[in-house]
Design an enzyme around this catalytic site. Structure first.
Site, PDB file in Angstrom:
ATOM      1  N   GLU A   1      -7.167  -0.602  16.763  1.00  0.00           N
ATOM      2  CA  GLU A   1      -6.398   0.439  16.084  1.00  0.00           C
ATOM      3  C   GLU A   1      -5.967   1.557  17.022  1.00  0.00           C
ATOM      4  O   GLU A   1      -5.104   2.355  16.679  1.00  0.00           O
ATOM      5  CB  GLU A   1      -7.219   1.012  14.922  1.00  0.00           C
ATOM      6  CG  GLU A   1      -6.414   1.778  13.903  1.00  0.00           C
ATOM      7  CD  GLU A   1      -7.238   2.214  12.701  1.00  0.00           C
ATOM      8  OE1 GLU A   1      -6.769   3.090  11.947  1.00  0.00           O
ATOM      9  OE2 GLU A   1      -8.361   1.678  12.511  1.00  0.00           O
TER      10      GLU A   1
ATOM     11  N   ARG B   1       0.807  -1.220   0.000  1.00  0.00           N
ATOM     12  CA  ARG B   1       0.000   0.000   0.000  1.00  0.00           C
ATOM     13  C   ARG B   1       0.836   1.264   0.000  1.00  0.00           C
ATOM     14  O   ARG B   1       0.478   2.248  -0.650  1.00  0.00           O
ATOM     15  CB  ARG B   1      -0.958  -0.034   1.189  1.00  0.00           C
ATOM     16  CG  ARG B   1      -2.049  -1.077   0.985  1.00  0.00           C
ATOM     17  CD  ARG B   1      -2.968  -1.240   2.159  1.00  0.00           C
ATOM     18  NE  ARG B   1      -4.008  -2.217   1.824  1.00  0.00           N
ATOM     19  CZ  ARG B   1      -4.911  -2.659   2.686  1.00  0.00           C
ATOM     20  NH1 ARG B   1      -4.895  -2.226   3.933  1.00  0.00           N
ATOM     21  NH2 ARG B   1      -5.816  -3.536   2.304  1.00  0.00           N
TER      22      ARG B   1
END
Length: 565
Positions: free
Chosen positions: A378, A290
């Site tokens: 997260e 990515r």
């Protein structure tokens, strides 16, 4: 305005009800604790998990030989030398147990010949990513966890609660003060252990793939409570977020699973494939990571080889119609309703803010430096270093959520009663009920200004002038925000909610920008145009603390091996 706060007491408070929060609540309740699971949205329906479409990285070895150590090797390589290896190992080693438990709960992992099937994803050395189907993995995970939460005794669920501050007494976190959207009243919650599982910060950016709740709330709450943040400069951009033509009712990151299946070609405006110019020749496969994919696309746009709307083309025109129908299924019909025929035309894609590698510093038991405060999902920083390996997000949520629930339960069971918080949260309750100042700015416009600033100057490609310009604008917005919330403190006062959000968003935006300005190199998701190389002297993690209302940043040598970029 003066409103007497409501008071609640629990063993374990879990803030946020995505996969990490729900799994934490389940595990703490199974250990015999009373759990209060709260969310600013509907329980189990906000955050990032429910929006995730694709795959979950886990070394099951069901179809082909695999081991968690191989998964760890790929995770560390993707992290460019900055991963917290203890956290990364926990993620990879415990992932199979969580995926198996989700299977027993009926999530419906895709199977081949009776075994859970695995797909390849960029950065992995073998097929390792499980899924329900390529567009509904996140919703299936969320639904399965919601069902488990409802079935397990001891979990109390409350939505429409926006946590404004954590409560501290004698150096420990002892709960939180929240704003109840439905009444405008403050709610004081006393807890023996508090878990922050509020997700990431992608709402800071103009184009993002997550929910409107993901403005970095947890990072700001923990920072104000005294817990340090780590690796805040590393924001991951999903390289092929949909750009044009307009899609209605479809996720902007929907193209990724079809690249897995069909290897859709990335093309510039000359209809040439270009990833080989940036070190990754895909050859009809989807292998680019990515960070490199994002860099390659933006560089093509910068060079004048982009598509009309500022991205590049993603083409499936090389695929026969029957192959597209087989891969896309009913999605083909939904695309047709949007005027898109993939056999005739490519779509435009561009990077979109997707995930955050940084977060709150924690150990492998999910404890922060502040007693009584734990984090999950997260909200935890460090496991993924400078760049997250594809598929690790839901694995991280499940594993870290489960571990946080276990650790919180251990702490809660050692305490006789919830700590006294009678006066500890008074300043926050007064803030929630305060009368608004006069002649304030439009709060929605301020949110938009911040998002534009972060996208333009603290996006995937960064420079010293841009980062300094962003800090100046952040400081200006903070001055305009002031010390008292906007709005009338009534029920469902969205202006007041914007103020609480901006308070957190500006704190987190400053942390990201300052860390990015200090890191004078390019590594993983952090790309400095004025410092293009990855430098050995920057094989460090940056830690951020609040001291007297000001952020201080220190450096610590990273334990992970340095991976070539």
């Amino acid at each position: 305005m003066s409103t007497e706060p409501m008071r609640v007491e629990t063993d374990v408070l879990v803030i946020g009800s995505g996969a990490a929060g729900m799994y934490a609540a389940i595990e703490a309740a199974r250990a015999g604790c009373h759990v209060l699971l709260i969310d600013r949205s509907l329980i189990g329906r906000g955050g990032a998990t429910v929006m995730a479409q694709m795959t979950v990285a886990v070394a099951l070895g069901a179809e082909a030989p695999d081991h968690w150590s191989h998964h760890l090797h790929d995770t560390l390589a993707a992290g460019r030398g900055l991963c917290n290896e203890a956290l990364a190992q926990l993620l990879c080693e415990q992932g199979p147990e969580c995926i198996s438990e989700m299977d027993r709960w009926g999530v419906g992992w895709a199977r081949k010949n009776g075994k859970i099937t695995s797909a390849f994803a960029p950065g992995h050395d073998r097929p390792r990513c499980v899924y329900v189907d390529f567009l509904n993995t996140g919703p299936a995970v969320s639904k399965t966890l919601r069902t488990a939460v409802h079935k397990i005794a001891g979990i109390e669920r409350k939505g429409d609660l926006c946590v404004v501050d954590l409560i501290k007494a004698d150096g420990e976190v002892t709960g939180a003060v929240a704003w109840h959207a439905g009444s405008g009243a403050p709610v004081t919650i006393a807890a023996k252990a508090t878990i922050v599982a509020t997700g990431g910060l992608t709402r800071l950016y103009r184009r993002n793939s997550a929910s409107a709740n993901m403005g970095g709330d947890g990072y700001a709450l923990c920072l104000r409570a005294g817990a340090p943040l780590i690796d805040m400069e590393f924001v991951q951009f999903f390289p092929i977020g949909h750009l044009a033509p307009r899609l209605i009712g479809m996720d902007p990151i929907m193209w990724d699973p079809f690249r897995y299946k069909l290897g859709g070609r990335l093309l510039n405006n000359k209809m040439e494939e270009f990833t080989q110019s940036y070190g990754v020749a895909e050859g009809g496969k989807y292998v680019i990571t990515r960070d490199v994919g994002t860099y390659a696309i933006l560089k093509e746009v910068e060079a004048g080889r982009g598509s009309p709307h500022g991205g590049v083309y993603l083409s499936f025109q090389h695929c026969p119609g029957p192959a597209l129908r087989e891969a896309f299924g009913p999605v083909i019909d939904r695309l047709a309703a949007n005027g898109i025929d993939l056999t005739k035309t490519p779509v435009e894609v561009a990077p979109i803010a997707h995930y955050h590698m940084g977060g709150v510093a924690a150990d492998a038991r999910m404890h922060t430096e502040v007693p009584g405060l734990l984090v999950a999902g997260e909200a935890v920083g460090g496991a993924n270093g400078a760049n997250r390996l594809s598929g690790n997000a839901i694995t991280e949520a499940l594993v870290f959520g489960r571990e946080a629930g276990r650790s919180a339960a251990e702490r809660a069971k050692q305490m006789r009663a919830a700590p006294v918080t009678q006066n500890a949260g008074r300043a926050t309750t007064d803030l929630i009920t305060a009368d608004a100042p006069k002649n304030v700015r439009n709060s929605a416009e301020m949110v938009q200004t911040l998002q534009e600033t972060m996208a333009d100057d603290v996006g995937p490609l960064r420079t010293e002038p841009g980062l300094k310009r962003a800090l100046s604008r952040i400081d200006e917005l903070a001055r305009d925000l002031g010390e008292r919330p906007f709005g009338d403190a009534g029920a469902f006062d969205l202006t007041r909610l914007d103020w609480f959000d901006l308070r957190n968003m500006l704190t987190v935006a400053r942390a990201v920008t300052q860390a990015a300005l200090l890191r004078t190199e390019s590594r993983g998701a952090h790309q400095r145009e004025d410092f293009p190389g990855m430098l050995p002297e920057w094989h460090v993690n940056q830690t951020i603390r609040l001291n007297g209302g000001r952020t201080e940043i220190s450096r610590t040598p990273a334990a992970g091996a340095v991976a070539a970029q």
